[in-house]
Design an enzyme around this catalytic site. Structure first.
Site, PDB file in Angstrom:
ATOM      1  N   GLY A   1      24.876 -40.725  -9.256  1.00 44.41           N
ATOM      2  CA  GLY A   1      24.866 -40.717 -10.710  1.00 44.41           C
ATOM      3  C   GLY A   1      24.809 -39.311 -11.265  1.00 44.41           C
TER       4      GLY A   1
ATOM      5  N   GLU B   1      40.926 -47.210 -24.030  1.00 39.34           N
ATOM      6  CA  GLU B   1      40.448 -48.125 -22.988  1.00 39.34           C
ATOM      7  C   GLU B   1      40.899 -49.560 -23.244  1.00 39.34           C
ATOM      8  OE1 GLU B   1      39.404 -46.874 -20.348  1.00 39.34           O
ATOM      9  OE2 GLU B   1      38.980 -44.874 -21.133  1.00 39.34           O
TER      10      GLU B   1
ATOM     11  N   HIS C   1      44.426 -49.961 -22.054  1.00 36.51           N
ATOM     12  CA  HIS C   1      44.497 -50.244 -20.612  1.00 36.51           C
ATOM     13  C   HIS C   1      44.220 -51.723 -20.353  1.00 36.51           C
ATOM     14  CE1 HIS C   1      44.939 -46.274 -18.964  1.00 36.51           C
ATOM     15  NE2 HIS C   1      43.787 -45.818 -19.414  1.00 36.51           N
TER      16      HIS C   1
ATOM     17  N   PRO D   1      23.688 -35.969 -13.370  1.00 38.99           N
ATOM     18  CA  PRO D   1      22.383 -35.321 -13.433  1.00 38.99           C
ATOM     19  C   PRO D   1      21.566 -35.864 -14.603  1.00 38.99           C
ATOM     20  CG  PRO D   1      24.135 -33.693 -13.296  1.00 38.99           C
ATOM     21  CD  PRO D   1      24.788 -35.012 -13.470  1.00 38.99           C
TER      22      PRO D   1
ATOM     23  N   THR E   1      20.073 -38.769 -14.861  1.00 37.54           N
ATOM     24  CA  THR E   1      20.059 -40.212 -15.080  1.00 37.54           C
ATOM     25  C   THR E   1      18.819 -40.868 -14.473  1.00 37.54           C
ATOM     26  OG1 THR E   1      21.563 -40.330 -13.204  1.00 37.54           O
ATOM     27  CG2 THR E   1      22.514 -40.657 -15.376  1.00 37.54           C
ATOM     28  N   GLY E   2      18.015 -40.083 -13.780  1.00 39.55           N
ATOM     29  CA  GLY E   2      16.751 -40.641 -13.299  1.00 39.55           C
ATOM     30  C   GLY E   2      16.730 -40.961 -11.814  1.00 39.55           C
ATOM     31  N   LYS E   3      17.535 -40.278 -11.036  1.00 44.85           N
ATOM     32  CA  LYS E   3      17.561 -40.565  -9.602  1.00 44.85           C
ATOM     33  C   LYS E   3      16.252 -40.145  -8.934  1.00 44.85           C
ATOM     34  CE  LYS E   3      21.362 -38.163  -9.197  1.00 44.85           C
ATOM     35  NZ  LYS E   3      21.596 -37.857 -10.609  1.00 44.85           N
TER      36      LYS E   3
END
Ligand code: ADP
Ligand code: ZN
Length: 646
Positions: free
Chosen positions: A216, A440, A443, A218, A220-222
């Site tokens: 994920g 989007e 698509h 930077p 994002t809470g890893k």
């Protein structure tokens, strides 16, 4: 003989030690040069005079070295015989090396001569010249290292792992502290259970996973998730960053890995968290022929060895974080290593609200604060940004002397944080968001009609990673290994659907479609030159197989005539133009649906499941679709709606 300087008390002593050594040996060295020059200086006599004195029978003794002759005179030959008998005066002269007659002359005149006994002081000089330079070097080294590094970074502990250890529970983080990443949390819940009740699994013979990769962007809470796992399971948490392994000295990283695992195994069950795994685990192939990075490779190899070396059930679980999983060495992803992958996505609107709630827990909020409204205004923010936002707002409130944080503080804080983020170009303005939404949906609508491409599962305008401002997720219904011609056409049309929607709605295109166009063109070109799908050119491979070591280098074409090259270009262009036309036709026919869906996407940011399926089921096909899918040709009389540059 490692000198432990980890200890705070020892460090200063070792500094004095280094400095003291330096001074001591410098003094000794000086002394050694000075000592011989004490005492009366011998008189220096020209060689010719010396020979004359010998021949006159005045010389008593001579000590001969290659560079110098020291001699004394007979007492009676001096001015003061009585004194000379007590302490004969020493004279020196510099011999002429070609004078081979000297011994003969001396013997004839009865001079006592020989080589001098070894100098008494010489051994000190020799010893010092061997010992002093390394000692001085060592002294300076120890001195410098002690000065710059704190405890633990000192001179001879370079190989020790810098992993920080938090003891049980002291990560202080639990799952409720991590919000907005429910899917990741659900997957990781299992790991907590492994750690807590290892017996339950091992009794049945099940193997507990060793490595989990958290993927994920930077912030994002890893790291937070990894700590939460340790906190929930009540096990120690070791963490180290991939870039910390990479040191100046080859081999240090590898020894650090070894050390880390030794420590971890002693404390099992525990969590080992490696941040920035990509710094360490970049594919070894990427260095290619042109020189890899030895240190990184050694470290990576050591990591792989260690991962294979410990039993699955020792209770050590490795978590690693990266935002670039694609660059990782494939060896890291093999079974028994980081074979599980958990995506930690940027949070959507609800997720952001949940994260705001977590961080606002300890902040006094005024009644007018609406966290939901703040979440709406912060698309693209990750957990770290939101934490920062709450803090900024609290700071503003305090600066203004308020008792609680009001909505206006948040509004201003949002602007500040966005200004910071815009430098990193991660946050979209309103117009950009609108363009991305239509793109989007474009698509998705085109994709809904195409054969074999699978269902459109999810569309999102939450920016993801660098470059991707939104995305459309299309899942194949089954594993596919071959693509039929009409599927390739459909794929190309779907790729162009995004850009076509922008053209149709805004009358102009943005730079956001460049990746789609690249892919569409590549696919069209390959269908002609590699898959032999062109009727006109036939099944001839115009492209050579890619050369192994020239990754990224365009496949060279077979030597072809300029005419064939032109023909290939024409065919490729025809395929792309046809697909482009079809995409435009589909969107034109479904324009209302396009508008409504894009509006809904703008509101919700993410659309998936039934809400999306209901919309896409309403898509109607234009007449020419079937014939184009079958033959790649547009019916006669249909002109291309717009030209495309290839
Ligand atoms: P990463 O490791 O993915 O770069 P971190 O875990 O270091 O991100 O996140 C940095 C900080 O941002 C955390 O300490 C926390 O305060 C906040 N944060 C990030 N994600 C979340 C989240 N999902 N929930 C709550 N706080 C978060
Ligand atoms: Zn696109």
């Amino acid at each position: 003989m490692p000198i432990e300087t980890n200890n705070k008390l020892k460090a200063p002593r070792s500094r004095q030690f280094g400095g003291g050594l330096l001074i001591l040996f410098t003094l000794l060295l000086l002394l050694n040069f000075v000592i011989p020059s004490f005492g009366p200086r011998p008189a220096s006599i020209p060689y010719s005079d010396f020979i004359a004195q010998v021949q006159a029978g005045k010389v008593a003794q001579a000590l001969i070295t290659p560079n110098q002759i020291q001699y004394t005179l007979k007492p009676e030959a001096t001015a003061d015989p009585a004194q000379a008998a007590q302490a004969p005066r020493i004279y020196t002269t510099t011999p002429v090396s070609v004078d081979l007659d000297l011994p003969k002359i001396l013997r004839e005149n009865n001079v006592e001569f020989g080589a001098p006994p070894p100098n008494n002081n010489a051994w000190i000089g020799t010893l010092l010249s061997w010992v002093v330079p390394p000692l001085i070097f060592f002294g300076i080294w120890a001195f410098l290292l002690n000065r710059q590094g704190g405890p633990g970074q000192a001179a001879l502990t370079v190989g020790k792992s810098k992993a920080r250890i938090y003891s049980e529970g002291s990560t202080g983080v639990k799952f409720p502290d991590v919000a907005g990443v429910d899917e990741a949390k659900a997957e990781l819940q299992e790991i907590v259970d492994f750690l807590k009740n290892a017996d339950k699994y091992t009794k049945l013979g099940a193997k507990i996973p060793k490595g989990v990769l958290l993927v994920g962007a930077p912030g994002t809470g890893k790291t937070l998730l990894a700590k939460a796992i340790a906190g929930e399971a009540g096990v120690p948490f070791f963490s180290i960053s991939g870039s910390e392994f990479i040191e100046l000295f080859v081999g240090v990283g590898a020894s650090r890995v070894r050390d880390l695992f030794t420590q971890a195994k002693q404390q099992a069950p525990c969590i080992v968290f490696i941040d920035e795994l990509d710094a360490l685990g970049k594919s070894r192939a990427q260095g290619g022929m042109f020189g890899g990075n030895d240190e990184r490779e050694q470290t990576l190899n050591q990591l792989l060895t260690e991962m294979d070396g410990f039993e699955a059930n020792t209770g050590v679980i490795l978590l690693a974080a990266t935002n670039r999983p694609e660059v990782l060495d494939p060896a890291l992803r093999r079974p028994g290593r980081f074979d599980r992958q958990v995506v930690v996505d940027r949070p959507d609107k609800l997720g952001r609200e949940a994260i705001l709630k977590v961080h606002a827990r300890n902040v006094k909020l005024a009644d007018d604060v609406d966290l939901g409204a703040i979440a709406v205004r912060t698309p693209g923010f990750v957990g770290a940004d939101l934490a920062n936002l709450v803090n900024e707002a609290a700071l503003l409130a305090a600066r203004n002397g308020r008792q609680s944080v009001i909505m206006a503080d948040f509004t201003e804080a949002i602007e500040r944080v966005i200004a910071g983020l815009e430098k990193k170009s991660r946050v979209l303005n309103e117009m950009e968001k609108k363009i991305v939404a239509y793109h989007e949906v474009g698509h998705a609508i085109v994709g809904a009609l195409m054969p074999g491409a699978g269902k459109v599962e999810k569309i999102s305008i939450v920016p993801r990673g660098v470059g991707a401002l939104g995305y459309t997720l299309q899942l194949p219904e089954e594993d596919r290994f071959l693509m039929a011609e009409d599927e390739i056409r459909g794929r190309i049309a779907t790729l162009l659907g995004g850009r076509s929607a922008e053209e149709l709605i805004f009358g102009k295109v943005s730079t956001g479609a460049s990746d789609d166009i690249q892919k569409a063109t590549d696919l069209a070109e390959r269908s002609v030159t590699l898959y032999g799908m062109s009727d006109y050119l036939g099944p001839i491979a115009f492209e050579k197989q890619q050369m192994q070591f020239l990754d990224g280098y365009q496949s060279p074409r077979r030597a072809v005539s300029p005419k064939v090259t032109e023909e290939i270009d024409r065919e490729v262009k025809e395929i792309v133009d046809g697909a482009h036309h079809i995409a435009l036709a589909i969107l034109d026919k479904n324009r209302n649906l396009l508008e409504e869906t894009a509006q809904e996407l703008l509101n919700r940011e993410v659309m998936e499941g039934d809400a999306l399926r209901d919309r896409l089921n309403q898509v109607v096909a234009p007449e020419e679709l079937n014939s184009w899918l079958l033959s790649g040709k547009l019916p006669d009389g249909v002109r291309l709606m717009q030209e495309t540059l290839v």
